[in-house]
Design a protein around this motif. Structure first.
Motif, PDB file in Angstrom:
ATOM      1  N   PRO A  43       0.804  -1.281   0.077  1.00 50.00           N
ATOM      2  CA  PRO A  43       0.177  -0.096   0.024  1.00 50.00           C
ATOM      3  C   PRO A  43       0.683   1.265   0.034  1.00 50.00           C
ATOM      4  O   PRO A  43       2.193   1.135   0.332  1.00 50.00           O
ATOM      5  CB  PRO A  43      -0.721  -0.279   1.543  1.00 50.00           C
ATOM      6  N   THR A  54      -6.889   2.088  -4.227  1.00 49.90           N
ATOM      7  CA  THR A  54      -7.524   1.207  -3.062  1.00 49.90           C
ATOM      8  C   THR A  54      -8.060   1.952  -1.862  1.00 49.90           C
ATOM      9  O   THR A  54      -7.561   3.340  -1.943  1.00 49.90           O
ATOM     10  CB  THR A  54      -6.791   0.347  -2.517  1.00 49.90           C
ATOM     11  N   THR A  77      -6.469  -0.027   3.532  1.00 49.89           N
ATOM     12  CA  THR A  77      -6.608  -1.368   2.861  1.00 49.89           C
ATOM     13  C   THR A  77      -5.593  -1.711   2.056  1.00 49.89           C
ATOM     14  O   THR A  77      -4.657  -0.748   1.327  1.00 49.89           O
ATOM     15  CB  THR A  77      -7.843  -1.380   2.256  1.00 49.89           C
ATOM     16  N   SER A  78      -5.545  -3.079   1.566  1.00 49.32           N
ATOM     17  CA  SER A  78      -4.386  -3.683   0.750  1.00 49.32           C
ATOM     18  C   SER A  78      -5.123  -4.540  -0.129  1.00 49.32           C
ATOM     19  O   SER A  78      -5.991  -5.364   0.303  1.00 49.32           O
ATOM     20  CB  SER A  78      -3.245  -4.131   1.486  1.00 49.32           C
ATOM     21  N   PRO A  79      -4.690  -4.720  -1.405  1.00 48.28           N
ATOM     22  CA  PRO A  79      -5.367  -5.648  -2.355  1.00 48.28           C
ATOM     23  C   PRO A  79      -4.811  -7.038  -2.009  1.00 48.28           C
ATOM     24  O   PRO A  79      -3.807  -7.349  -0.998  1.00 48.28           O
ATOM     25  CB  PRO A  79      -4.533  -5.542  -3.901  1.00 48.28           C
ATOM     26  N   TYR A 134      -9.890  -6.164  -4.292  1.00 45.99           N
ATOM     27  CA  TYR A 134      -9.679  -4.918  -3.505  1.00 45.99           C
ATOM     28  C   TYR A 134     -10.827  -4.131  -3.291  1.00 45.99           C
ATOM     29  O   TYR A 134     -11.929  -4.291  -3.969  1.00 45.99           O
ATOM     30  CB  TYR A 134      -8.495  -3.949  -4.357  1.00 45.99           C
ATOM     31  N   THR A 140     -12.361  -0.190  -2.824  1.00 48.71           N
ATOM     32  CA  THR A 140     -12.298   1.346  -3.046  1.00 48.71           C
ATOM     33  C   THR A 140     -13.001   2.057  -2.179  1.00 48.71           C
ATOM     34  O   THR A 140     -14.083   1.624  -1.758  1.00 48.71           O
ATOM     35  CB  THR A 140     -12.776   1.502  -4.672  1.00 48.71           C
TER      36      THR A 140
END
Length: 242
Positions: A176, A208, A212-214, A225, A227
């Protein structure tokens, strides 16, 4: 019991016992509940690392080494009077049949560990880099990926979660932005890390929601992910992409 892990062959369960979170001890038991035995006492765990101001140590990661039915990997963390989380970044291997322990990586030399599918290699995740090492401690490859410290705006550090390819030839990881609340227009970067010593390659990026992180799918072909289409609303959208 505050965590439990089933061995790859399904015959044993490793678990942590604690009356009230701390002090804790590490145990293993057969799948039918028989033969419970202590692998690390509270005193053993407290001796694993010395941290100023800590009450002692507890297990933070407990994972069976893939392909090794009787080999358990343990990472510890110190416990303090107040809130917060730090890791000792150590790695202890335990033979669950003999209870023999090997201090593979001393405190500070490890990180959050992720074993390759065949159990031959370990990704060691630190707060600003990822290292690779063979499971016997050889062939250390430091800083195969480096990145800025990621702010969590809380009392704990961010540790990335790389995912191994099935054949162990590479990993993929999402990092991130360093300051997602201050710079919400900065994307998370997607990296591929070869294990042959060649340089990591950025394979993409995605914007994102902050903090948060994919997440990569287990086969590494897809990405999930979140958004934040309307900042401040508290409503997030979930996407899946290639």
């Amino acid at each position: 019991v505050i965590m439990a892990r089933i061995s790859p062959d399904g015959e044993q369960v490793a678990y942590v016992r604690a009356a009230d979170f701390f002090p804790a001890s590490l145990w293993v038991v057969q799948r039918d509940g028989s033969g419970a035995r202590e692998l690390m006492s509270a005193a053993d765990l407290n001796a694993a690392a010395a941290v100023d101001g800590a009450l002692g140590n507890i297990p933070y990661q407990v994972e069976w080494v893939p392909g090794r039915a009787n080999l358990l990997a343990v990472g510890t963390r110190p416990v303090f009077e107040g809130p917060g989380l730090m890791l000792n970044e150590d790695l202890i291997l335990i033979d669950t049949l003999t209870a023999a322990r090997t201090n593979l990586l001393a405190p500070g030399m490890g990180g959050m560990f992720v074993f390759s599918p065949d159990g031959a290699q370990i990704a060691l995740v630190k707060t600003e880099q990822i290292d690779l090492v063979n499971t016997d401690g050889s062939n250390r490859r430091s800083g195969v990926l480096t990145f800025p410290f990621v702010l969590t705006y809380s009392e704990y550090a961010y540790y990335a979660e790389p995912v191994w390819a099935a054949d162990g030839s590479f990993l993929r990881v999402a990092i991130p932005p360093a300051k997602s609340l201050d710079e919400p227009d900065q994307p998370a970067r997607l990296w591929q890390i070869p294990t042959d010593g060649s340089a990591a390659v950025q394979i993409g990026s995605v914007l994102t929601a902050p903090l948060t992180s994919p997440v990569f799918s287990p086969d590494l072909n897809r990405l999930a992910y979140l958004t934040d289409p309307t900042p401040g609303s508290g409503l997030l959208d979930l996407y899946i992409s290639a």
